[in-house]
Write a protein that holds these residues in place. Structure first.
Motif, PDB file in Angstrom:
ATOM      1  N   LYS A 203       0.811  -1.218   0.000  1.00 22.79           N
ATOM      2  CA  LYS A 203       0.000   0.000   0.000  1.00 22.79           C
ATOM      3  C   LYS A 203       0.843   1.266   0.000  1.00 22.79           C
ATOM      4  O   LYS A 203       0.384   2.324  -0.427  1.00 22.79           O
ATOM      5  CB  LYS A 203      -0.931   0.013   1.219  1.00 22.79           C
ATOM      6  N   ASP A 204       2.083   1.178   0.490  1.00 26.34           N
ATOM      7  CA  ASP A 204       2.910   2.378   0.586  1.00 26.34           C
ATOM      8  C   ASP A 204       4.052   2.406  -0.421  1.00 26.34           C
ATOM      9  O   ASP A 204       4.949   3.242  -0.341  1.00 26.34           O
ATOM     10  CB  ASP A 204       3.473   2.523   2.007  1.00 26.34           C
ATOM     11  N   SER A 206       6.540   0.243  -1.015  1.00 25.56           N
ATOM     12  CA  SER A 206       7.847  -0.128  -0.491  1.00 25.56           C
ATOM     13  C   SER A 206       8.635  -1.023  -1.447  1.00 25.56           C
ATOM     14  O   SER A 206       9.836  -1.206  -1.283  1.00 25.56           O
ATOM     15  CB  SER A 206       7.691  -0.839   0.865  1.00 25.56           C
TER      16      SER A 206
END
Length: 265
Positions: A203-204, A206
């Motif tokens: 979601k981020d 990474s």
């Protein structure tokens, strides 16, 4: 090194602040500010973060948090021998086992994957929390790949954490490492499936799992700026037809290339 005026040193973790209480207040404030700069810059400008970590180290080398920060800054700059020395110093000071996986990854960086695997099998691993154990698994799989043992790397990553549908902070990286290992072993169908699962958990951003998945699917991305410039060039060509009829001007299409990580950890 210059410290921005809006950095007060109060931004650091309260546990680190407590460690710094052993220092005179002015010195503690200076060290805190440099540690804040390390944290702010370590991802976007690791070289600058390393510089601030050296200042903090010069001011307070007997503070474990400073040695740990210096270790991570060195690690971010691929100074693995230096990072390992700092991590070892921090561990001696605190007895904390949390740094065990990154210490093992430093051994990989130094070209000693066998040592990393020895650490993966050490009793210390059982003292790690779940996140630390997953990190250790990633390092061990990376060490297997360093040694050319792809099948063993794949097996190392197969775990309840990988199979779980629950999304945890480590899920995307674990799925990504598994997909990458499968792809390296020529198991493209399975690799695509796991890159897709990594995208779902990431979601981020990474990882670059979405780019890797697009690359496998043959998706190409056209740079919007290049496309705009291309259209401008074509318009210019129409206005200058008397100077060069039939001249072809085209935009450049950049394919979605993945950025394979150097390490699985």
């Amino acid at each position: 090194m210059p410290i921005p005026e809006d950095v007060t040193g109060e931004e650091i973790d309260k546990d680190v602040r407590q460690e710094l209480q052993s220092l005179p207040k002015t010195l503690a404030d200076d060290v805190a500010k440099n540690l804040v700069m390390v944290a702010k810059l370590i991802d976007e400008d690791p070289e600058a973060a390393y510089g601030y970590s050296r200042v903090a180290l010069r001011l307070a080398s007997r503070v474990a948090a400073v040695r740990e920060a210096a270790g991570f800054a060195a690690y971010a700059n691929q100074k693995y021998s230096e990072a390992l020395a700092e991590f070892r110093a921090a561990r001696r000071m605190t007895g904390n086992i949390d740094l065990w996986p990154v210490m093992a990854d430093c051994e990989r960086g130094l070209g000693r994957p066998e040592k990393a695997l020895d650490m993966a099998g050490a009793p210390e691993v059982h003292k790690l929390d779940k996140a630390g154990q997953v990190e250790m698994r990633l390092v061990a799989a990376g060490a297997r790949r360093d040694m050319g043992q792809l099948d063993a790397a794949i097996v190392t990553l197969q775990s309840p954490e990988l199979a779980s549908n629950s999304v945890q902070p480590w899920t995307a990286r674990l799925r990504y490492a598994y997909a990458d290992a499968l792809l390296a072993a020529g198991r493209e169908g399975e690799a695509r499936e796991w890159f897709a699962k990594a995208v779902e958990a990431d979601k981020d951003g990474s990882t670059d799992a979405s780019d890797r998945l697009a690359e496998m699917d043959g998706v190409e991305f056209v740079d919007a700026l290049d496309e705009s410039e291309s259209e401008g060039d074509m318009g210019s060509g129409r206005e200058e037809q008397t100077e060069g009829l039939g001249e072809e001007r085209g935009g450049s299409a950049a394919s979605a290339e993945g950025r394979p990580e150097d390490r699985d950890s």
